[in-house]
Scaffold this motif. Structure first.
Motif, PDB file in Angstrom:
ATOM      1  N   CYS A  77       0.844  -1.196   0.000  1.00 16.96           N
ATOM      2  CA  CYS A  77       0.000   0.000   0.000  1.00 16.96           C
ATOM      3  C   CYS A  77       0.880   1.247   0.000  1.00 16.96           C
ATOM      4  CB  CYS A  77      -0.892  -0.013   1.239  1.00 16.96           C
ATOM      5  SG  CYS A  77      -1.912   1.458   1.455  1.00 16.96           S
ATOM      6  N   ASP A  78       0.578   2.178  -0.881  1.00 21.46           N
ATOM      7  CA  ASP A  78       1.330   3.427  -0.954  1.00 21.46           C
ATOM      8  C   ASP A  78       1.058   4.336   0.245  1.00 21.46           C
ATOM      9  OD1 ASP A  78       2.728   2.944  -3.367  1.00 21.46           O
ATOM     10  OD2 ASP A  78       0.949   3.472  -4.520  1.00 21.46           O
ATOM     11  N   ALA A  79      -0.026   4.084   0.969  1.00 17.99           N
ATOM     12  CA  ALA A  79      -0.360   4.933   2.113  1.00 17.99           C
ATOM     13  C   ALA A  79       0.254   4.436   3.419  1.00 17.99           C
ATOM     14  CB  ALA A  79      -1.880   5.030   2.267  1.00 17.99           C
ATOM     15  N   CYS A  80       0.309   3.093   3.603  1.00 18.53           N
ATOM     16  CA  CYS A  80       0.761   2.599   4.911  1.00 18.53           C
ATOM     17  C   CYS A  80       1.747   1.436   4.851  1.00 18.53           C
ATOM     18  CB  CYS A  80      -0.442   2.190   5.752  1.00 18.53           C
ATOM     19  SG  CYS A  80      -1.286   0.702   5.151  1.00 18.53           S
ATOM     20  N   GLY A  81       1.947   0.849   3.683  1.00 14.88           N
ATOM     21  CA  GLY A  81       2.905  -0.240   3.557  1.00 14.88           C
ATOM     22  C   GLY A  81       2.337  -1.625   3.767  1.00 14.88           C
ATOM     23  N   ALA A  82       1.050  -1.740   4.089  1.00 13.28           N
ATOM     24  CA  ALA A  82       0.416  -3.053   4.233  1.00 13.28           C
ATOM     25  C   ALA A  82       0.277  -3.710   2.856  1.00 13.28           C
ATOM     26  CB  ALA A  82      -0.956  -2.905   4.879  1.00 13.28           C
ATOM     27  N   GLN A  83      -0.095  -4.988   2.846  1.00 11.87           N
ATOM     28  CA  GLN A  83      -0.266  -5.673   1.562  1.00 11.87           C
ATOM     29  C   GLN A  83      -1.351  -4.979   0.742  1.00 11.87           C
ATOM     30  OE1 GLN A  83      -0.883  -9.895   1.767  1.00 11.87           O
ATOM     31  NE2 GLN A  83      -1.334 -10.054  -0.415  1.00 11.87           N
ATOM     32  N   ALA A  84      -1.057  -4.754  -0.535  1.00  8.60           N
ATOM     33  CA  ALA A  84      -2.005  -4.071  -1.425  1.00  8.60           C
ATOM     34  C   ALA A  84      -3.019  -5.055  -1.998  1.00  8.60           C
ATOM     35  CB  ALA A  84      -1.258  -3.383  -2.558  1.00  8.60           C
ATOM     36  N   TYR A  85      -4.271  -4.645  -2.009  1.00  7.80           N
ATOM     37  CA  TYR A  85      -5.353  -5.403  -2.612  1.00  7.80           C
ATOM     38  C   TYR A  85      -6.081  -4.589  -3.678  1.00  7.80           C
ATOM     39  CZ  TYR A  85      -4.781  -8.999   0.906  1.00  7.80           C
ATOM     40  OH  TYR A  85      -4.271 -10.003   1.677  1.00  7.80           O
ATOM     41  N   VAL A  86      -5.715  -3.332  -3.833  1.00 10.19           N
ATOM     42  CA  VAL A  86      -6.347  -2.451  -4.816  1.00 10.19           C
ATOM     43  C   VAL A  86      -5.243  -1.766  -5.619  1.00 10.19           C
ATOM     44  CG1 VAL A  86      -7.863  -0.455  -5.160  1.00 10.19           C
ATOM     45  CG2 VAL A  86      -8.303  -2.040  -3.270  1.00 10.19           C
ATOM     46  N   ARG A  87      -5.317  -1.904  -6.952  1.00  7.58           N
ATOM     47  CA  ARG A  87      -4.373  -1.196  -7.833  1.00  7.58           C
ATOM     48  C   ARG A  87      -5.179  -0.197  -8.645  1.00  7.58           C
ATOM     49  NH1 ARG A  87      -2.395  -4.830 -11.733  1.00  7.58           N
ATOM     50  NH2 ARG A  87      -3.809  -3.917 -13.229  1.00  7.58           N
ATOM     51  N   VAL A  88      -4.721   1.046  -8.659  1.00 12.27           N
ATOM     52  CA  VAL A  88      -5.411   2.119  -9.361  1.00 12.27           C
ATOM     53  C   VAL A  88      -4.495   2.641 -10.457  1.00 12.27           C
ATOM     54  CG1 VAL A  88      -6.535   4.362  -9.134  1.00 12.27           C
ATOM     55  CG2 VAL A  88      -6.607   2.740  -7.226  1.00 12.27           C
ATOM     56  N   ASP A  89      -4.956   2.550 -11.684  1.00  7.50           N
ATOM     57  CA  ASP A  89      -4.209   3.107 -12.807  1.00  7.50           C
ATOM     58  C   ASP A  89      -4.745   4.495 -13.096  1.00  7.50           C
ATOM     59  OD1 ASP A  89      -2.568   0.818 -13.371  1.00  7.50           O
ATOM     60  OD2 ASP A  89      -4.369  -0.161 -14.138  1.00  7.50           O
ATOM     61  N   LEU A  90      -3.842   5.474 -13.088  1.00  9.33           N
ATOM     62  CA  LEU A  90      -4.173   6.862 -13.375  1.00  9.33           C
ATOM     63  C   LEU A  90      -3.484   7.262 -14.670  1.00  9.33           C
ATOM     64  CD1 LEU A  90      -3.349   8.190  -9.803  1.00  9.33           C
ATOM     65  CD2 LEU A  90      -5.628   7.702 -10.704  1.00  9.33           C
TER      66      LEU A  90
END
Length: 67
Positions: free
Chosen positions: A19-32
């Motif tokens: 996670c870009d916000a907290c470093g936990a495992q990411a489950y959501v990827r957002v393409d901008l």
């Protein structure tokens, strides 16, 4: 914006994605238009309204979490 779910594609995020916000495992990827962001389930939900407005696509794999 396209939202991809388990029904439309195989999981693409791994335990190494953070996670870009907290470093936990990411489950959501957002393409901008400007790049890519990854979020844990918590931050994905927290920022979902704004992300839905600006995202090119969103891959949400939070359904893989045990309830």
């Amino acid at each position: 914006m396209t939202t991809m779910t388990e029904e439309t594609m195989c999981p693409t995020l791994t335990a190494a994605d953070r996670c870009d916000a907290c470093g936990a495992q990411a489950y959501v990827r957002v393409d901008l238009e400007s790049g890519q962001l990854m979020f844990c389930a918590h931050h994905g939900r927290k920022y979902s309204a704004k992300l839905n407005e600006v995202a090119v696509s969103i891959v949400d794999e939070t359904q893989t979490l045990a309830k």
